[in-house]
Design a protein around this motif. Structure first.
Motif, short mmCIF file in Angstrom:
data_model
loop_
_atom_site.label_atom_id
_atom_site.label_comp_id
_atom_site.label_asym_id
_atom_site.label_seq_id
_atom_site.Cartn_x
_atom_site.Cartn_y
_atom_site.Cartn_z
N SER A 1 -34.61 -18.01 -45.66
CA SER A 1 -34.00 -17.22 -46.74
C SER A 1 -34.92 -17.01 -47.92
O SER A 1 -34.97 -15.93 -48.48
CB SER A 1 -32.76 -17.94 -47.30
OG SER A 1 -31.73 -17.92 -46.39
N SER A 2 -35.57 -18.08 -48.34
CA SER A 2 -36.22 -17.99 -49.63
C SER A 2 -37.74 -18.18 -49.59
O SER A 2 -38.48 -17.28 -49.88
CB SER A 2 -35.59 -18.99 -50.59
OG SER A 2 -36.02 -18.78 -51.90
N TRP A 3 -38.21 -19.37 -49.23
CA TRP A 3 -39.67 -19.55 -49.24
C TRP A 3 -40.13 -20.56 -48.20
O TRP A 3 -39.38 -21.38 -47.71
CB TRP A 3 -40.17 -19.97 -50.62
CG TRP A 3 -39.51 -21.15 -51.27
CD1 TRP A 3 -38.56 -21.09 -52.25
CD2 TRP A 3 -39.71 -22.56 -51.00
NE1 TRP A 3 -38.16 -22.37 -52.60
CE2 TRP A 3 -38.86 -23.29 -51.86
CE3 TRP A 3 -40.53 -23.27 -50.12
CZ2 TRP A 3 -38.80 -24.68 -51.87
CZ3 TRP A 3 -40.48 -24.67 -50.13
CH2 TRP A 3 -39.62 -25.35 -51.00
N ILE A 4 -41.45 -20.46 -47.92
CA ILE A 4 -42.10 -21.42 -47.04
C ILE A 4 -43.31 -21.96 -47.79
O ILE A 4 -44.04 -21.22 -48.43
CB ILE A 4 -42.49 -20.78 -45.69
CG1 ILE A 4 -43.19 -21.81 -44.79
CG2 ILE A 4 -43.39 -19.57 -45.88
CD1 ILE A 4 -43.36 -21.33 -43.35
N GLY B 1 -41.13 -10.49 -46.97
CA GLY B 1 -40.33 -10.55 -48.19
C GLY B 1 -40.06 -11.97 -48.64
O GLY B 1 -39.68 -12.19 -49.78
N ILE B 2 -40.22 -12.95 -47.76
CA ILE B 2 -39.99 -14.32 -48.22
C ILE B 2 -41.20 -14.81 -49.02
O ILE B 2 -42.30 -14.27 -48.91
CB ILE B 2 -39.68 -15.30 -47.06
CG1 ILE B 2 -40.94 -15.59 -46.23
CG2 ILE B 2 -38.54 -14.81 -46.20
CD1 ILE B 2 -40.78 -16.85 -45.40
N LEU C 1 -46.80 -19.39 -55.90
CA LEU C 1 -46.50 -18.26 -55.03
C LEU C 1 -47.75 -17.44 -54.76
O LEU C 1 -48.44 -17.05 -55.70
CB LEU C 1 -45.47 -17.36 -55.70
CG LEU C 1 -44.02 -17.72 -55.48
CD1 LEU C 1 -43.14 -16.72 -56.22
CD2 LEU C 1 -43.67 -17.72 -53.99
N ILE C 2 -48.02 -17.19 -53.50
CA ILE C 2 -49.21 -16.41 -53.15
C ILE C 2 -48.82 -15.33 -52.14
O ILE C 2 -47.69 -15.32 -51.65
CB ILE C 2 -50.32 -17.31 -52.54
CG1 ILE C 2 -49.77 -18.10 -51.35
CG2 ILE C 2 -50.85 -18.27 -53.60
CD1 ILE C 2 -50.83 -18.85 -50.56
N ASP C 3 -49.77 -14.44 -51.84
CA ASP C 3 -49.45 -13.39 -50.87
C ASP C 3 -50.07 -13.72 -49.51
O ASP C 3 -50.77 -14.73 -49.36
CB ASP C 3 -49.90 -12.01 -51.38
CG ASP C 3 -51.39 -11.99 -51.67
OD1 ASP C 3 -52.16 -12.63 -50.92
OD2 ASP C 3 -51.79 -11.34 -52.65
N LEU D 1 -37.22 -14.60 -55.56
CA LEU D 1 -37.09 -15.36 -54.31
C LEU D 1 -35.63 -15.61 -53.97
O LEU D 1 -35.21 -15.41 -52.83
CB LEU D 1 -37.82 -16.70 -54.42
CG LEU D 1 -39.32 -16.66 -54.25
CD1 LEU D 1 -39.86 -18.06 -54.09
CD2 LEU D 1 -39.71 -15.80 -53.06
N GLY D 2 -34.87 -16.03 -54.96
CA GLY D 2 -33.43 -16.25 -54.74
C GLY D 2 -32.73 -14.93 -54.45
O GLY D 2 -31.88 -14.85 -53.56
N ALA D 3 -33.11 -13.90 -55.18
CA ALA D 3 -32.48 -12.59 -54.99
C ALA D 3 -32.77 -12.06 -53.59
O ALA D 3 -31.89 -11.50 -52.93
CB ALA D 3 -32.98 -11.62 -56.05
#
Lengths: 293, 422
Positions: free
Chosen positions: A148-151, A167-168, A176-178, B362-364
């Protein structure tokens, strides 16, 4: 024995047994001497066993909202039939694999620094967040996984995300990086690093490029050069916008011949001053090494 | 559908808005619920243009938080047919059995607290000993304030005396909604042991009580973190017919015996709600709970609840009738968004309210997964930290999403703040 609310036994290092048929809302038995847990244990919300270094096994079909096993270094496996939302096994360095059948879903999975862990199980499908940092052997993600959110991926073996994961957030030690920084650092250019406004992100970009390539690519200016037992050494500088310059001492090890770029404070003016600073001398005149090896 | 009717209620307003598409004309009627309101008519060059404007206006209202009235629901009022004003108020506030309309549960949009004007659909009357209470009122507030001291020749009004006088008055016997404001003019604290003991002891004087608000206190009177409470379980035990309990401030608050067979709405507004209180609520027995609003706040003010603590709630089934869930003003809003977006509880909710928090992109992004949800009718994300491009994506979800009052993260170093803390 039933406890309606939370039961805390944390820090009771001599505790090595729990009562049979214990049930409670929350149980914190961190830093205790527990080796096994009773089969009939029921914890509704959260079971915390952080730092239980003797813990060797958990009951089969354990079902709990949050299971925290941070630094349970004796643990080699997780129980079959495990059912959890939030699982934190960070620092379980002996953990080699996941159960064949289990449910780990909806919440988050943290396997940070599980250095022996080879892969993630295919039954992972929906997670809020995933932390695989410090797992050098984990090279790919289960094909059905959605996050859902991040790794978090710093120092993992991961080579790319799944297509569906666009998108995560990708995090590198919380920054946060790309995808380029994460998986194709060879394509990073120093110009992009210098332009990047976020200092944390810039730091990760340089880490990913490596000082050597960054300095070459940035066309670093030589402030000073001389020679030492390893050969020629140089003091190099790359100016940054809105931040202090990056200054590095470029040296070769006299024993191995290996080349090193070592970051020093931007005020350094000579190679000797920089070398002295690294050895802990604020006054370079006092730094007189007899022999460098 | 060419006729649609909407309502909006919070602590400041209680209003309706109707729209009717009649060929190339659009007729709207709007005003305070219980009145006939005003009508306005606009003509368009073509039916197509009128329809376009109709859709635009409906979208605008739903985005603002207006809720469409259910044709079959208990909120049916007679405003549409333009009958007497009084009748409409009654039907809006009550169903045939005298239960509160669920529309009336929400009262606080943001942290700019003002003393409530409206509560459960009626104007609030302040009770004063020695003054005759207005007739036919069923919503009263008991509080003391500095302003009164002038009237009283500099004497400090006494809360306990006032409460006693209220409980002895005939007004108490009819009271459906009771609001407790500032308890003393110095610190403005409320709901001390004395108060809970007082109303539970005299519960027979409040036979009609349906809704209770503890702590209708503005920031001028007291910061939210200074408002102190106590164990409110005796109140739950004493008032069997209570349907709504709203509490502002959480210092000292406890639910030692969290159970009530009829409670439908529970709201706790706080700058930092302790995990222990959250766990007490989630261990509770509230089979009729439809509306749960928790302001989780920040760890700087004792708000130490983690997303893990909410897992029993996210599993669903805990409160089988829950339709509205507000996890507002939360420093952990991003963590919540990541997990709740894929949680079973989303299959029962009609409104998810994560407003006043610190949700970033991120939450959105996680919330974008709600696109396939079948029950949700509204997602409230006002006052968060979501960027323009992601706001745009959110607005494409198949239900209204409120992204108004978006904040900008100004300082990387200090990050994002919740709306209400101190």
């Amino acid at each position: 024995m039933h406890v309606d609310e939370s039961l805390s036994l944390a820090g009771k290092t001599k505790l090595n047994k729990l009562p049979k048929r214990l049930s409670c809302y929350e149980l914190d038995a961190s830093k205790t001497g527990l080796q096994v847990l009773p089969d009939e244990l029921t914890v509704e919300c959260e079971l915390r066993l952080d730092g239980c270094r003797k813990l060797a096994a958990l009951p089969r079909n354990l079902q709990v909202g949050t299971l925290s096993l941070v630094g349970c270094t004796a643990l080699t496996s997780l129980p079959e039939g495990l059912d959890v939302w939030f699982l934190d096994v960070s620092g379980c360095t002996q953990l080699t694999s996941f159960p064949r059948k289990a449910t780990i879903a909806h919440g988050s999975l943290n396997v940070h620094s599980c250095t022996s862990l080879m892969s993630l199980p295919n039954y992972l499908t929906h997670l809020g967040t995933l932390d695989i940092s410090g797992c050098p052997q984990i090279a790919e993600l289960p094909p059905g996984l959605q996050i859902s959110s991040w790794i978090e991926i710093a120092d993992s073996g991961l080579r790319g995300l799944l297509k569906r994961m666009q998108g995560i957030g990708i995090r590198w030690r919380s920054v946060l990086i790309d995808e380029t920084i994460a998986f194709a650092p060879h394509r990073l250019r120093a110009t992009a690093v210098v332009k990047e406004k976020n200092a944390e992100k810039r730091r990760v970009m340089i880490e990913r490029m490596g000082f050597d390539r960054f300095f070459k690519d940035a066309g670093a200016k030589q402030i000073h050069s001389d020679s030492d037992p390893g050969g020629q050494r140089e003091l190099l500088r790359v100016p940054l916008q809105n931040d202090e310059d990056i200054v590095c001492l470029s040296v070769n090890c006299p024993s191995t011949g290996r080349h090193y770029l070592l970051r020093v404070p931007p005020k350094m003016r000579t190679c000797h001053q920089a070398a002295a600073w690294m050895a802990g001398f604020d006054d370079p005149k006092l730094y007189k090494p007899l022999k460098e090896t | 559908m060419s006729f649609r009717e909407f309502e909006y209620a919070d602590g400041k307003s209680f209003k309706f808005w109707m729209i009717d598409l009649q060929g190339t004309d659009i007729v709207t009627r709007y005003g305070r619920i219980g009145t006939n309101g005003q009508e306005s008519k606009k003509s368009f060059a073509s039916e197509e243009k009128a329809r376009k404007e109709f859709d635009k206006l409906v979208k605008e209202k739903t985005r603002k938080g207006y809720v469409e009235k259910d044709d079959t629901g208990a909120t049916e009022t007679s405003s549409r047919s333009g009958k007497g004003a009084k009748k409409a108020t009654e039907t809006a506030a009550t169903s045939s059995e005298g239960a509160l309309s669920s529309l009336l549960f929400a009262t606080t949009r943001d942290g700019q607290f003002e003393s409530l004007n409206n509560f459960i659909g009626e104007r609030v009357a302040d009770f004063r000993e020695g003054k005759k209470p207005p007739k036919n009122k069923t919503v009263f507030r008991v509080r003391v304030s500095y302003e009164e001291m002038d009237d009283m020749g500099g004497d400090e009004p006494d809360f306990n005396k006032r409460m006693k006088a209220f409980l002895e008055s005939d007004a108490a016997l009819q009271t459906r909604g009771l609001i407790i404001g500032a308890y003393d003019v110095e610190g403005g604290v409320t709901s001390k042991d004395a108060f809970v003991a007082q109303i539970t002891k005299h519960k027979d004087r409040l036979p009609e009580l349906k809704a209770l608000f503890l702590g209708d206190i503005t920031q001028e009177e007291s910061e939210i973190s200074w408002i102190t409470h106590t164990d409110v379980s005796p109140v739950l035990a004493a008032f069997h017919n209570l349907e709504m309990l709203r509490i502002r401030g959480s210092s000292g608050l406890q639910f030692s015996k969290p159970m009530h067979d009829k409670l439908r709405a529970l709201a706790i507004e706080s700058g930092g709600l302790g995990a222990e209180v959250v766990k007490q609520v989630l261990r509770g027995h509230f089979p009729e709970l439809e509306y749960l609003e928790l302001w989780l706040g920040t760890p700087d003010y004792e708000g130490d609840c983690r997303v893990n603590d909410l897992q029993p709630l996210f599993k669903g089934k805990l409160f089988p009738k829950l339709k509205y869930l507000g996890l507002r003003n939360a420093q952990i809003a991003d963590d919540i968004a990541a997990v709740i977006a894929i949680a079973p509880i989303m299959d029962q909710l009609e409104t998810l309210d994560l407003s006043l928090g610190t949700i970033g992109d991120l939450g959105a992004n996680a919330l974008l997964q709600l696109g396939s949800n079948r029950t949700l009718r509204r997602l409230d994300l006002h006052y968060n930290f979501i960027s323009k491009p992601v706001q745009k994506q959110l607005k494409k979800l198949p239900f209204p999403v409120d992204v108004s009052d978006a904040q900008i993260e100004e300082d990387e170093e200090f990050g994002r703040f919740v709306s209400v803390s101190e």
